[in-house]
Design an enzyme around this catalytic site. Structure first.
Site, mmCIF file in Angstrom:
data_model
loop_
_atom_site.group_PDB
_atom_site.id
_atom_site.type_symbol
_atom_site.label_atom_id
_atom_site.label_comp_id
_atom_site.label_asym_id
_atom_site.label_seq_id
_atom_site.Cartn_x
_atom_site.Cartn_y
_atom_site.Cartn_z
ATOM 1 N N ASP A 158 29.522 9.832 -27.446
ATOM 2 C CA ASP A 158 30.041 10.170 -28.771
ATOM 3 C C ASP A 158 30.060 11.691 -28.963
ATOM 4 O O ASP A 158 31.002 12.248 -29.502
ATOM 5 C CB ASP A 158 29.173 9.487 -29.840
ATOM 6 C CG ASP A 158 29.090 7.992 -29.581
ATOM 7 O OD1 ASP A 158 30.118 7.329 -29.685
ATOM 8 O OD2 ASP A 158 28.000 7.502 -29.213
ATOM 9 N N HIS A 186 25.435 4.096 -32.416
ATOM 10 C CA HIS A 186 26.613 4.130 -31.540
ATOM 11 C C HIS A 186 27.529 2.996 -31.986
ATOM 12 O O HIS A 186 27.456 1.877 -31.487
ATOM 13 C CB HIS A 186 26.216 3.940 -30.074
ATOM 14 C CG HIS A 186 27.423 3.688 -29.209
ATOM 15 N ND1 HIS A 186 28.349 4.655 -28.936
ATOM 16 C CD2 HIS A 186 27.886 2.565 -28.608
ATOM 17 C CE1 HIS A 186 29.313 4.149 -28.196
ATOM 18 N NE2 HIS A 186 29.056 2.875 -27.985
HETATM 19 P P1 NAX Z 1 31.273 -5.134 -18.183
HETATM 20 O O1 NAX Z 1 31.460 -6.403 -18.947
HETATM 21 O O2 NAX Z 1 32.329 -4.678 -17.250
HETATM 22 O O3 NAX Z 1 29.910 -5.213 -17.342
HETATM 23 C C1 NAX Z 1 28.730 -5.722 -17.867
HETATM 24 C C2 NAX Z 1 27.970 -6.327 -16.720
HETATM 25 O O4 NAX Z 1 26.693 -6.729 -17.210
HETATM 26 C C3 NAX Z 1 28.628 -7.559 -16.108
HETATM 27 O O5 NAX Z 1 28.763 -7.406 -14.699
HETATM 28 C C4 NAX Z 1 27.663 -8.687 -16.452
HETATM 29 O O6 NAX Z 1 27.624 -9.712 -15.473
HETATM 30 C C5 NAX Z 1 26.341 -7.896 -16.523
HETATM 31 N N1 NAX Z 1 25.279 -8.610 -17.211
HETATM 32 C C6 NAX Z 1 25.353 -9.452 -18.258
HETATM 33 N N2 NAX Z 1 24.127 -9.943 -18.535
HETATM 34 C C7 NAX Z 1 23.267 -9.393 -17.660
HETATM 35 C C8 NAX Z 1 21.888 -9.515 -17.435
HETATM 36 N N3 NAX Z 1 21.135 -10.337 -18.181
HETATM 37 N N4 NAX Z 1 21.327 -8.808 -16.434
HETATM 38 C C9 NAX Z 1 22.066 -7.990 -15.666
HETATM 39 N N5 NAX Z 1 23.409 -7.847 -15.812
HETATM 40 C C10 NAX Z 1 23.985 -8.531 -16.809
HETATM 41 O O7 NAX Z 1 30.957 -4.017 -19.280
HETATM 42 P P2 NAX Z 1 31.012 -2.432 -19.148
HETATM 43 O O8 NAX Z 1 32.363 -1.964 -19.502
HETATM 44 O O9 NAX Z 1 30.409 -2.009 -17.859
HETATM 45 O O10 NAX Z 1 30.052 -2.030 -20.385
HETATM 46 C C11 NAX Z 1 28.670 -2.348 -20.347
HETATM 47 C C12 NAX Z 1 28.050 -2.199 -21.725
HETATM 48 O O11 NAX Z 1 28.112 -0.850 -22.150
HETATM 49 C C13 NAX Z 1 28.743 -3.010 -22.813
HETATM 50 O O12 NAX Z 1 27.760 -3.620 -23.626
HETATM 51 C C14 NAX Z 1 29.487 -1.948 -23.608
HETATM 52 O O13 NAX Z 1 29.732 -2.354 -24.931
HETATM 53 C C15 NAX Z 1 28.498 -0.810 -23.513
HETATM 54 N N6 NAX Z 1 28.978 0.541 -23.829
HETATM 55 C C16 NAX Z 1 28.113 1.394 -24.435
HETATM 56 C C17 NAX Z 1 28.435 2.719 -24.668
HETATM 57 C C18 NAX Z 1 27.466 3.640 -25.318
HETATM 58 O O14 NAX Z 1 27.844 4.805 -25.569
HETATM 59 N N7 NAX Z 1 26.234 3.245 -25.643
HETATM 60 C C19 NAX Z 1 29.780 3.249 -24.318
HETATM 61 C C20 NAX Z 1 30.492 2.424 -23.313
HETATM 62 C C21 NAX Z 1 30.331 0.929 -23.464
HETATM 63 O O15 NAX Z 1 31.186 0.471 -24.474
#
Ligand code: NAX
Length: 321
Positions: A158, A186
């Site tokens: 951000d 966030h």
């Molecule tokens: P993806 O959906 O591509 O990847 C998430 C991964 O997490 C998947 O491979 C899934 O199998 C895995 N997963 C789910 N449950 C799990 C568990 N119990 N143990 C281990 N792995 C698990 O999402 P991606 O685009 O990589 O984003 C990941 C997260 O970051 C999302 O929640 C997203 O909203 C968040 N973000 C946070 C940001 C921030 O600034 N704080 C910005 C970017 C992003 O939006």
């Protein structure tokens, strides 16, 4: 030779696909020669993790000592120096936000309990998976062994977005923009604060309407804007921000930083929320800069982002022992 154990959860996901290669090509860790990388994802993602493992091997990274792919959090977390918690359940069609918060609360509580058993009080944990601040609060409450200050949530994306949008507006170099404060959650309620922002060589003069009708909403909704154009959520920029977040924790910063940290009543914000405050960071420790003026036009907005975090905390209260 110093080797660090770095764990990334959600390793088969989009953000990790950028993050892993960025970290291994130029590790952001102080006094570190080699890295043991542990990649955790759910069992259904193990085949994809194997493909990722092959790709990492094909890079022949000199920094890489050892590479583990697993669906076992205990194996992934044991003796970790850093755990980058990117893994989270995404929102599915028709799902209520409160259900998403609860599903993720379950994941973060169970991972926190394992962290508490197998990590040391030196382990640093960066929470990225959304709702990042509330997941970080759950992590905090369920890891009594880990000091509060070792758990932070990602707000750097951000801050980077806010700096870049302002730099474009003023035709200024991004590195000249200092003291870009992001207040709160966030989410779309976060408050980027141009009133405390400075460019050392010049006075910033911007119209109130641009700040409130263009800048603040654009930063707040930048994630949505990326999805609209790219068809996918921010991944490379999020990975870059995680890299920056680690870098400032390791090497400090001469600027005001934005990380979600546990509030203790600063700026009259309720204690026990993971809140983005203005921070100084030196030698791996952060301090909230507690003497900034908050412009009157931001007070109600900061209340709103605090209220959103209070509501999220209420939803997950059974996960906060
Ligand atoms: P993806 O959906 O591509 O990847 C998430 C991964 O997490 C998947 O491979 C899934 O199998 C895995 N997963 C789910 N449950 C799990 C568990 N119990 N143990 C281990 N792995 C698990 O999402 P991606 O685009 O990589 O984003 C990941 C997260 O970051 C999302 O929640 C997203 O909203 C968040 N973000 C946070 C940001 C921030 O600034 N704080 C910005 C970017 C992003 O939006």
């Amino acid at each position: 030779m110093v080797t660090k154990n770095i764990t990334i959860t959600g390793a088969a996901g989009n953000i990790a696909y950028s993050l892993i290669f960025r970290i291994l090509s130029n590790p952001p860790f102080k006094d570190t020669d080699k890295i043991n990388i542990r990649l955790l994802d759910i069992s259904q993602s193990q085949k994809s993790l194997m493909g990722l493992k092959y790709e990492i091997e094909d890079c022949a990274f000199e920094s890489l000592e050892n590479l583990l792919i697993t669906d076992d959090p205990e194996l992934a977390f044991t003796d970790a120096d850093y755990i980058l918690m990117v893994g989270a359940k995404p929102r599915s069609k028709g799902m209520e936000r409160s259900d998403l918060i609860l599903d993720n609360a379950e994941i973060f509580r169970s991972q926190a309990q394992i962290v508490n058993e197998v990590c040391s009080k030196k382990t640093k944990i960066v929470i990225v998976g959304n709702p990042a601040n509330t997941n970080a609060l759950i992590m905090n409450y369920n890891t009594p062994k880990i000091p509060n200050e070792n758990i932070t949530s990602l707000m750097k994306l951000d801050q980077n977005r806010a700096k870049s949008i302002l730099a474009t507006k003023l035709d200024e170099r991004v590195e000249n923009i200092k003291n870009m404060v992001i207040w709160g959650n966030h989410s779309t309620t976060q408050v980027p604060d141009l009133y405390n922002c400075v460019i050392p060589s010049k006075e910033i003069s911007l119209e109130h309407s641009w700040i409130h009708d263009t800048f603040i909403p654009r930063v707040q909704k930048r994630g949505g804007e990326i999805i609209e154009f790219r068809g996918l959520s921010s991944a490379a920029s999020a990975a870059s921000a995680i890299y920056d977040h680690i870098y400032v924790l390791e090497f400090g910063s001469d600027d005001c930083e934005a990380l979600g940290v546990l509030s203790t009543g600063e700026y009259n914000i309720s204690p026990d929320l993971m809140f983005s405050f203005p921070l100084t960071i030196n030698d791996g420790t952060f301090t909230v800069i507690d003497n900034l003026d908050i412009n009157d036009s931001l007070t109600a907005l900061i209340k709103q982002t605090e209220e959103e975090l209070l509501k999220e905390r209420e939803i997950v209260k059974k996960y906060l022992p």
